[in-house]
Write a protein that holds these residues in place. Sequence first.
Motif, mmCIF file in Angstrom:
data_model
loop_
_atom_site.group_PDB
_atom_site.id
_atom_site.type_symbol
_atom_site.label_atom_id
_atom_site.label_comp_id
_atom_site.label_asym_id
_atom_site.label_seq_id
_atom_site.Cartn_x
_atom_site.Cartn_y
_atom_site.Cartn_z
ATOM 1 N N GLY A 8 1.023 -1.285 0.458
ATOM 2 C CA GLY A 8 0.370 -0.048 0.214
ATOM 3 C C GLY A 8 0.990 1.420 -0.154
ATOM 4 N N SER A 17 -3.875 10.712 0.828
ATOM 5 C CA SER A 17 -4.205 10.037 1.816
ATOM 6 C C SER A 17 -3.769 8.314 1.304
ATOM 7 N N ARG A 19 -3.844 3.929 2.335
ATOM 8 C CA ARG A 19 -4.096 3.137 3.640
ATOM 9 C C ARG A 19 -2.942 1.909 3.295
ATOM 10 N N SER A 21 -1.631 -1.710 3.900
ATOM 11 C CA SER A 21 -2.100 -2.628 5.171
ATOM 12 C C SER A 21 -0.863 -4.343 5.175
ATOM 13 N N PHE A 67 -4.356 9.226 11.492
ATOM 14 C CA PHE A 67 -4.089 8.073 11.575
ATOM 15 C C PHE A 67 -5.290 7.245 12.097
ATOM 16 N N THR A 68 -5.281 6.308 11.670
ATOM 17 C CA THR A 68 -6.335 4.662 12.040
ATOM 18 C C THR A 68 -5.291 4.002 11.983
ATOM 19 N N SER A 70 -6.221 -0.345 12.151
ATOM 20 C CA SER A 70 -7.553 -0.972 12.287
ATOM 21 C C SER A 70 -6.878 -2.419 12.238
ATOM 22 N N TYR A 79 -3.997 -2.847 9.050
ATOM 23 C CA TYR A 79 -4.466 -1.714 8.315
ATOM 24 C C TYR A 79 -3.805 -0.260 8.851
ATOM 25 N N GLN A 81 -4.455 3.461 7.970
ATOM 26 C CA GLN A 81 -5.589 4.421 7.388
ATOM 27 C C GLN A 81 -4.657 6.052 7.527
ATOM 28 N N ASN A 83 -4.098 10.232 6.593
ATOM 29 C CA ASN A 83 -5.239 10.919 6.335
ATOM 30 C C ASN A 83 -4.243 11.607 6.241
#
Length: 115
Positions: A8, A17, A19, A21, A67-68, A70, A79, A81, A83
């Motif tokens: 990614g 952005s 993402r 993985s 950032f997130t 998960s 993951y 994410q 942004n």
Amino acid sequence: QVQLVESGGGLVQPGGSLRLSCVASGSRFSISNMGWYRQAPGKERDLVATINRYATTNYAGSVKGRFTISRDNTKNTVYLQMNSLKPEDTAVYYCNQLYGAINSWGKGTLVTVSS
């Protein structure tokens, strides 16, 4: 031996952005702590975000709110994410799995934030 494969990464403009993985092999994923770290050129590897087996998350101050992290235990995947990316987010991003005293790393994926 756990194998972690990141994907990614790429080139993105500031404000964009991405993402990331990370797919993990093995049967311990769901009970492991997972994390993302990054290493910029000439700097040490730093923590970005972690998520434990209970899905409790922790973030570095520099990425909090942007950032997130998960996880999907059905896919053995974690993951990140990202942004509102900034040039200072440019780094190689590494996936990490911690199970007891067993600490495993992926080979990393490069993220470049530049116009």
